[in-house]
Design a protein around this motif. Structure first.
Motif, PDB file in Angstrom:
ATOM      1  N   THR A 280       0.843  -1.192   0.000  1.00 55.78           N
ATOM      2  CA  THR A 280       0.000   0.000   0.000  1.00 55.78           C
ATOM      3  C   THR A 280       0.877   1.240   0.000  1.00 55.78           C
ATOM      4  O   THR A 280       1.721   1.413   0.879  1.00 55.78           O
ATOM      5  CB  THR A 280      -0.928   0.029   1.232  1.00 55.78           C
ATOM      6  N   LEU A 281       0.674   2.098  -0.992  1.00 51.58           N
ATOM      7  CA  LEU A 281       1.422   3.342  -1.098  1.00 51.58           C
ATOM      8  C   LEU A 281       0.647   4.480  -0.438  1.00 51.58           C
ATOM      9  O   LEU A 281      -0.592   4.401  -0.302  1.00 51.58           O
ATOM     10  CB  LEU A 281       1.698   3.700  -2.559  1.00 51.58           C
ATOM     11  N   ARG A 282       1.368   5.511  -0.028  1.00 56.07           N
ATOM     12  CA  ARG A 282       0.767   6.726   0.523  1.00 56.07           C
ATOM     13  C   ARG A 282       1.412   7.932  -0.167  1.00 56.07           C
ATOM     14  O   ARG A 282       2.638   8.009  -0.280  1.00 56.07           O
ATOM     15  CB  ARG A 282       1.011   6.843   2.033  1.00 56.07           C
ATOM     16  N   VAL A 283       0.574   8.837  -0.627  1.00 56.79           N
ATOM     17  CA  VAL A 283       1.057  10.049  -1.287  1.00 56.79           C
ATOM     18  C   VAL A 283       0.680  11.251  -0.433  1.00 56.79           C
ATOM     19  O   VAL A 283      -0.512  11.482  -0.167  1.00 56.79           O
ATOM     20  CB  VAL A 283       0.449  10.203  -2.701  1.00 56.79           C
ATOM     21  N   GLU A 284       1.687  12.001   0.005  1.00 55.73           N
ATOM     22  CA  GLU A 284       1.459  13.221   0.776  1.00 55.73           C
ATOM     23  C   GLU A 284       1.905  14.424  -0.040  1.00 55.73           C
ATOM     24  O   GLU A 284       3.002  14.439  -0.602  1.00 55.73           O
ATOM     25  CB  GLU A 284       2.222  13.172   2.106  1.00 55.73           C
ATOM     26  N   TRP A 285       1.034  15.423  -0.077  1.00 57.17           N
ATOM     27  CA  TRP A 285       1.280  16.662  -0.828  1.00 57.17           C
ATOM     28  C   TRP A 285       1.315  17.794   0.193  1.00 57.17           C
ATOM     29  O   TRP A 285       0.326  18.060   0.865  1.00 57.17           O
ATOM     30  CB  TRP A 285       0.158  16.849  -1.843  1.00 57.17           C
ATOM     31  N   ASN A 286       2.477  18.394   0.343  1.00 60.32           N
ATOM     32  CA  ASN A 286       2.678  19.450   1.350  1.00 60.32           C
ATOM     33  C   ASN A 286       2.227  19.003   2.737  1.00 60.32           C
ATOM     34  O   ASN A 286       1.615  19.755   3.495  1.00 60.32           O
ATOM     35  CB  ASN A 286       1.957  20.738   0.945  1.00 60.32           C
ATOM     36  N   GLY A 287       2.534  17.743   3.059  1.00 60.75           N
ATOM     37  CA  GLY A 287       2.220  17.202   4.377  1.00 60.75           C
ATOM     38  C   GLY A 287       0.817  16.678   4.538  1.00 60.75           C
ATOM     39  O   GLY A 287       0.459  16.190   5.620  1.00 60.75           O
ATOM     40  N   HIS A 288       0.008  16.737   3.497  1.00 57.41           N
ATOM     41  CA  HIS A 288      -1.391  16.277   3.564  1.00 57.41           C
ATOM     42  C   HIS A 288      -1.556  14.998   2.748  1.00 57.41           C
ATOM     43  O   HIS A 288      -1.161  14.938   1.577  1.00 57.41           O
ATOM     44  CB  HIS A 288      -2.337  17.358   3.031  1.00 57.41           C
ATOM     45  N   LEU A 289      -2.140  13.981   3.362  1.00 59.93           N
ATOM     46  CA  LEU A 289      -2.384  12.725   2.664  1.00 59.93           C
ATOM     47  C   LEU A 289      -3.460  12.928   1.600  1.00 59.93           C
ATOM     48  O   LEU A 289      -4.574  13.348   1.908  1.00 59.93           O
ATOM     49  CB  LEU A 289      -2.839  11.655   3.665  1.00 59.93           C
ATOM     50  N   VAL A 290      -3.117  12.619   0.342  1.00 59.08           N
ATOM     51  CA  VAL A 290      -4.078  12.801  -0.744  1.00 59.08           C
ATOM     52  C   VAL A 290      -4.429  11.504  -1.454  1.00 59.08           C
ATOM     53  O   VAL A 290      -5.418  11.455  -2.196  1.00 59.08           O
ATOM     54  CB  VAL A 290      -3.571  13.840  -1.782  1.00 59.08           C
ATOM     55  N   ALA A 291      -3.638  10.433  -1.241  1.00 62.10           N
ATOM     56  CA  ALA A 291      -3.956   9.183  -1.934  1.00 62.10           C
ATOM     57  C   ALA A 291      -3.271   8.005  -1.244  1.00 62.10           C
ATOM     58  O   ALA A 291      -2.197   8.143  -0.662  1.00 62.10           O
ATOM     59  CB  ALA A 291      -3.512   9.244  -3.396  1.00 62.10           C
ATOM     60  N   THR A 292      -3.930   6.836  -1.346  1.00 57.89           N
ATOM     61  CA  THR A 292      -3.359   5.576  -0.837  1.00 57.89           C
ATOM     62  C   THR A 292      -3.489   4.510  -1.933  1.00 57.89           C
ATOM     63  O   THR A 292      -4.341   3.623  -1.852  1.00 57.89           O
ATOM     64  CB  THR A 292      -4.075   5.115   0.441  1.00 57.89           C
ATOM     65  N   PRO A 293      -2.657   4.570  -2.955  1.00 62.03           N
ATOM     66  CA  PRO A 293      -2.776   3.628  -4.074  1.00 62.03           C
ATOM     67  C   PRO A 293      -2.427   2.194  -3.659  1.00 62.03           C
ATOM     68  O   PRO A 293      -1.413   1.959  -3.008  1.00 62.03           O
ATOM     69  CB  PRO A 293      -1.750   4.163  -5.091  1.00 62.03           C
ATOM     70  N   PRO A 294      -3.251   1.211  -4.055  1.00 60.86           N
ATOM     71  CA  PRO A 294      -3.004  -0.194  -3.689  1.00 60.86           C
ATOM     72  C   PRO A 294      -2.281  -0.940  -4.806  1.00 60.86           C
ATOM     73  O   PRO A 294      -2.843  -1.198  -5.878  1.00 60.86           O
ATOM     74  CB  PRO A 294      -4.423  -0.746  -3.497  1.00 60.86           C
ATOM     75  N   TYR A 295      -1.046  -1.339  -4.564  1.00 59.77           N
ATOM     76  CA  TYR A 295      -0.317  -2.081  -5.594  1.00 59.77           C
ATOM     77  C   TYR A 295      -0.949  -3.455  -5.839  1.00 59.77           C
ATOM     78  O   TYR A 295      -0.758  -4.044  -6.913  1.00 59.77           O
ATOM     79  CB  TYR A 295       1.162  -2.239  -5.203  1.00 59.77           C
ATOM     80  N   SER A 296      -1.710  -3.951  -4.892  1.00 61.49           N
ATOM     81  CA  SER A 296      -2.323  -5.269  -5.024  1.00 61.49           C
ATOM     82  C   SER A 296      -3.251  -5.375  -6.227  1.00 61.49           C
ATOM     83  O   SER A 296      -3.572  -6.482  -6.674  1.00 61.49           O
ATOM     84  CB  SER A 296      -3.109  -5.615  -3.754  1.00 61.49           C
ATOM     85  N   ARG A 297      -3.693  -4.246  -6.781  1.00 62.14           N
ATOM     86  CA  ARG A 297      -4.623  -4.272  -7.910  1.00 62.14           C
ATOM     87  C   ARG A 297      -3.908  -4.195  -9.262  1.00 62.14           C
ATOM     88  O   ARG A 297      -4.579  -4.177 -10.303  1.00 62.14           O
ATOM     89  CB  ARG A 297      -5.617  -3.115  -7.797  1.00 62.14           C
ATOM     90  N   MET A 298      -2.584  -4.189  -9.281  1.00 62.99           N
ATOM     91  CA  MET A 298      -1.880  -4.083 -10.561  1.00 62.99           C
ATOM     92  C   MET A 298      -2.221  -5.262 -11.462  1.00 62.99           C
ATOM     93  O   MET A 298      -2.213  -6.421 -11.033  1.00 62.99           O
ATOM     94  CB  MET A 298      -0.380  -4.005 -10.331  1.00 62.99           C
TER      95      MET A 298
END
Length: 393
Positions: A280-298
């Motif tokens: 499970t990935l987490r993307v933070e933009w200027n310290g704010h969580l904006v996405a949690t992309p799941p690699y399990s769905r590739m």
């Protein structure tokens, strides 16, 4: 007798003996060398293992030894983790400079997420089928620029190029649609012979480990230039790679079957073992969580990517890097690019108190990820981060 120290490992560090990611680091005033992370410390492998192979400015010499040596070194480190290391071998992560961990030989970026490909198709071709006819038959990819793969933390200078105007003709200037792509990268350790394809069942014989990737993208430059060929200046200006390479063996408990592939792939692409990954990935933009992309769905596995990359007889080399392409899921908060999160710039998203679509100068993006372990905990993949700097033109 030289002094020895024990490394304390915080309970939730994500960097315990089940992980042991590798890096290249520079102690103060010294040359770069190979290390492994344990807790909040780096173990200098040249000192701890008394092996000059690790007194190198990249992981390449170690990776070229092949899976037998990779396994032996990992076992030695795990056996030593509960004991003491020579004091001269232990450095605080916060006290060293982290370098690009590999000498990148070639770089290929794939387009392996069904959710991302479907979203992009709907954005770019709203009145047509979102997937092109070849997409479910092969892992689509493009050959990137190895020379602009940089270590996490390197500033991201806003690229310039041609951009299409409302009149349909181009102007020139800084990208106004600077984007991210949250990806997982795969590092080739043992190369292959030109003319001899690598089968899916040979994946672990060649791939040393994984690292997070941010394949920064200038969507306005890309949209104008990629007609009819693929990405060029919209991608080649910078790709950020984590300073930490997680060995494949640390992901044994993360391995899962792929989602159903329909139609079944051609024989050379059929997986001989489950190489889906529960990450499970987490993307933070200027310290704010904006996405949690799941690699399990590739949709396409890394073993299939490697098999396709070599089926025409192309060889691989130590230090080759290939990446998954943007990792996305079906929900908005699972999308791994701003193109998708803002739906082509038409649906701003909340970043703290601001509403945003694409990146502005001074913005920082940090991508992290976790994966399960045999003990029921989770390892933490080394982050990849970057701050946007103004264009230079």
């Amino acid at each position: 007798m030289s002094s020895r120290v024990r490394i304390d490992i915080p309970a939730e560090s994500g960097f315990g003996p089940e992980h042991l990611p590798y890096c290249v680091f520079s102690p103060a005033g010294e040359q770069p060398r190979v290390g492994a992370r344990l807790g909040d410390s780096i173990v200098d492998l040249a000192v701890a293992l008394d092996d000059p192979m690790f007194a190198q400015p990249s992981l390449n010499a170690f990776m070229a030894q092949g899976p037998g040596i990779w396994s032996e070194v990992r076992q030695r480190l795990q056996a030593a983790a509960d004991g003491e290391f020579p004091a001269a071998a232990v450095h605080a992560v916060s006290a060293v400079e982290l370098r690009l961990p590999i000498e990148v030989a070639d770089y290929v970026d794939f387009y392996a997420s069904l959710d991302h490909a479907t979203n992009a198709g709907r954005i770019f071709r709203p009145d047509a089928e979102p997937l092109l006819p070849n997409w479910r038959h092969l892992p689509v990819g493009y050959h990137g620029r190895a020379g602009t793969v940089v270590v996490s933390g390197t500033e991201v200078i806003r690229p310039c190029g041609q951009r299409r105007t409302a009149s349909g003709t181009p102007d020139f200037g800084p990208s106004q649609r600077l984007d991210i792509e949250a990806e997982l990268g795969f590092v080739v350790g043992a190369g292959s012979v030109r003319g001899e394809p690598v089968g899916t069942g040979e994946f672990a014989d060649h791939v040393f480990g994984v690292a997070l990737v941010n394949d920064w993208s200038a969507r306005d430059i890309q949209a104008w230039e990629a007609q009819p060929l693929g990405p060029f200046l919209g991608k080649s200006f910078l790709t950020s790679l984590s300073a930490w390479v997680t060995p494949l063996d640390a992901l044994r408990e993360a391995r899962i079957p792929l989602p159903d592939q329909d139609p079944p792939p051609l024989p050379y692409l059929q997986d001989r073992a489950p190489w889906g990954l529960d990450i499970t990935l987490r993307v933070e933009w200027n310290g704010h969580l904006v996405a949690t992309p799941p690699y399990s769905r590739m949709y396409w596995s890394p073993a299939q990517m490697l098999a396709h990359m070599t089926v025409n007889g192309a060889s691989t080399r130590t230090g080759d890097l290939f990446a998954s392409g943007t990792v996305s899921g079906p929900e908005r908060e699972e999308r791994g690019s701003l193109l998708e999160l803002s739906w082509g710039g038409t649906e701003p998203l909340e970043v703290g108190e601001a509403k945003r679509t694409y990146l502005e100068d001074g913005d920082e993006v940090v991508i992290t990820a976790t994966a399960p372990t045999a003990s029921g905990g989770r390892i933490t993949l080394g982050e990849v981060r970057g701050v946007i700097a103004p264009a230079r033109y």
